[in-house]
Motif scaffolding. Structure first.
Motif, short mmCIF file in Angstrom:
data_model
loop_
_atom_site.label_atom_id
_atom_site.label_comp_id
_atom_site.label_asym_id
_atom_site.label_seq_id
_atom_site.Cartn_x
_atom_site.Cartn_y
_atom_site.Cartn_z
N VAL A 252 24.51 95.02 13.35
CA VAL A 252 24.55 95.62 12.26
C VAL A 252 24.58 94.39 10.78
N LEU A 253 24.79 93.34 11.44
CA LEU A 253 25.28 92.31 10.47
C LEU A 253 23.84 91.57 9.77
N PHE A 254 22.84 91.17 10.91
CA PHE A 254 21.86 90.12 10.23
C PHE A 254 20.45 90.63 9.75
N GLY A 255 19.99 89.95 9.10
CA GLY A 255 18.68 90.25 8.66
C GLY A 255 17.57 88.80 8.70
N LEU B 267 16.30 86.09 12.28
CA LEU B 267 17.34 86.35 13.19
C LEU B 267 17.58 87.48 14.06
N THR B 268 16.83 88.46 13.51
CA THR B 268 16.66 89.71 14.17
C THR B 268 16.07 89.56 15.69
N ARG B 269 15.56 88.59 15.81
CA ARG B 269 14.76 88.14 17.44
C ARG B 269 15.75 88.03 18.20
N TYR B 270 17.15 87.52 17.75
CA TYR B 270 18.23 87.03 18.36
C TYR B 270 19.29 88.06 18.59
#
Ligand code: ACO
Length: 348
Positions: A164-167, A151-154
Motif C-alpha cells: 500500500v505504500l509505494f508508487g 518501485l511497484t515492480r518490487y
C-alpha cells in the motif's frame, strides 16, 4: 576554470526542479480488492490515498527522461550544456548498463558524464551533495540530477504491510554554478548511514548475495520491518535537520519551506512538530503520490513550486531517509534563473 564570486570559490545553486508521475492511478479502493486492507486503514496509518503506477512498457529511464525534458524546457537549458547526468535510483533499468547513460543519450546530453547512485530514499539528497561537489570543485557547471523509481515492480502484491505504500515517479533538479550576484545557493548537507540497520529494509535477492535466477519470487520484493523503520525515520529527520541547521547557524524560523521524503504522513507530522516547523511551511503530497523513494523530494518540490509554495529566494530544508539505513539533509536557497526583463528581451 570557473570564475570565483568575490574571490570565494564558485557556489552551486538549485536552479530548477520538475516532476513526472505516470498516468495510471492506483487508488486505495483498488487495493482493497487485491489485499486484506481498507482505505480507512491506509489513510489513517500512512496518509496515502492513491499512487501512480508505471505502464508495462515504462522503465525507470523512461520516467527519468520525462522529468528531465520538462526540467530542461522550464529552465531553458540546452542538454548539450550539461556536464553531468546523475540518476539516483534503487530500481535501475538493468544491473548494467547504468540508467544515467540511457537518459543522457535520449535527452541529447552528449558531453555529459553519466552515472547512477543508490542511497535508496536518501538518493536525491546524496545526489544534491554530489552535484554540488562537482560544481564547487570546478568539474561541472551544470549537473542534471534525477531521482527516478519504478518501485511497484518490487512490490509483493500479497503483502499488505508494504504494497500500500509505494508508487512510481521521477523528479529532476538542475544544479548549476551560481552567477556572481546569486544569493547563496546550497548552504550545507548532513549525510549519514547506519549499516547495522541494513536488514530492516531490503530486497533480499537479485544482487550477488542471492542472484535473481536462484531466488524465490518473494525474495525479489521489498521486505520491511515497518515499526523499526518508523522509529528510525522519526528520530533521524529531527536529528539530521537539527544538526545541519545548528552547524549553519540557521534558525528554524528562517526556513521558508521544508520538504522531506514522503514515506508516511505520521512520520512527517511528528518530525516537523518536534522541529517546531509550522504546518504552513511544510509541503507534503504523499496523499496523491505515495512513497516514490529517491523521486519523492523533487516531485514534491516541483508541486510546491506549481502551487506557489516554493518561491524564488526561499530557503528550503530537505530531508531524506531510507534503506541502508541512510539519511541526508540539505539546506539551499531556491534560485531559478531570472526571467528576462522586457528591456533585456528587446523591443516587443
Ligand atoms: N491494511 C490493514 N492492516 C494492516 C495493513 C494494511 N495495509 N498493514 C499492516 N496492517 C496491520 C498489521 O498486520 C497489524 O495487525 P496486528 O496488530 O493484528 O498484527 C496492524 O495493522 C498494525 O501494524 P503496524 O505495523 O504496527 O502498523 P503501523 O501503524 O506501524 O503502520 C507502516 C505500518 C505504515 C508500515 C509504518 O510502520 C511505517 O510507515 N513504517 C515506515 C515505512 C517507511 O517509512 N519506509 C521508508 C523507507 S522506504 C525506502 O527506503 C525504499
Amino acid at each position: 576554470m570557473l570564475v570565483a564570486r568575490n574571490g570565494t570559490p564558485v557556489r552551486a545553486r538549485l536552479a530548477g526542479v520538475e516532476g513526472y508521475v505516470p498516468e495510471r492511478v492506483l487508488t486505495n479502493a483498488e487495493l482493497e480488492r487485491i489485499v486484506d486492507t481498507t482505505d480507512e486503514w491506509i489513510v489513517s496509518r500512512t496518509g496515502i490515498r492513491e499512487r501512480h503506477v508505471a505502464a508495462d512498457d515504462q522503465a525507470t529511464s523512461d520516467l527519468a527522461v520525462e522529468a528531465a525534458r520538462r526540467l530542461l524546457e522550464r529552465t531553458g537549458t540546452d542538454a548539450a550544456d550539461l556536464d553531468a547526468v546523475l540518476v539516483a535510483t534503487t530500481t535501475p533499468d538493468h544491473v548494467f548498463p547504468p540508467t544515467a547513460p540511457l537518459v543522457a543519450g535520449r535527452i541529447g546530453a552528449r558531453s555529459a558524464a553519466a552515472v547512477d547512485l543508490n542511497a535508496a530514499c536518501s538518493g536525491f539528497i546524496y545526489g544534491l551533495a554530489q552535484s554540488t561537489a562537482l560544481v564547487e570543485c570546478g568539474m561541472a557547471r551544470n549537473v542534471l540530477l534525477i531521482g527516478s523509481e519504478v518501485l511497484t515492480r518490487y512490490v509483493d502484491w500479497t503483502d499488505r504491510t508494504t504494497c500500500v505504500l509505494f508508487g512510481d515517479g521521477a523528479g529532476a533538479a538542475l544544479v548549476s554554478a551560481a552567477p556572481p550576484d546569486a544569493v547563496d545557493g546550497f548552504l550545507g548537507f548532513d549525510l549519514g548511514a547506519d549499516g547495522d540497520l541494513a536488514d530492516q529494509l531490503t530486497v533480499p535477492a537479485g544482487g550477488t548475495r542471492a542472484p535473481a535466477h536462484t531466488a524465490a519470487p518473494e525474495d525479489l520484493c521489498i521486505r520491511m520491518n515497518g515499526r523499526e523503520v518508523y522509529k528510525f525515520a522519526t528520530r533521524i529527520i529531527e536529528e539530521s535537520a537539527r544538526r545541519l541547521l545548528e552547524r549553519l547557524e540557521i534558525g528554524v524560523d528562517e526556513i521558508d519551506l521544508m520538504v522531506a521524503h514522503q514515506a508516511n504522513i505520521r512520520i512527517l507530522e511528528y518530525a516537523t512538530e518536534r522541529l517546531g516547523i509550522p504546518e504552513d511551511r511544510v509541503f507534503n503530497n504523499i496523499d496523491r503520490v505515495g512513497n516514490t523513494s529517491s523521486a519523492s523530494i523533487p516531485i514534491a518540490l516541483a508541486e510546491a513550486r506549481d502551487r506557489g509554495r516554493l518561491r524564488p529566494g526561499d530557503l528550503v530544508l530537505m530531508v531524506g531517509f531510507g534503506a541502508g539505513l541512510t539519511w541526508g539533509a540539505a539546506v539551499a536557497r531556491y534560485e531559478p534563473p531570472a526571467a528576462p526583463t522586457p528591456d533585456a528581451a528587446g523591443p516587443a
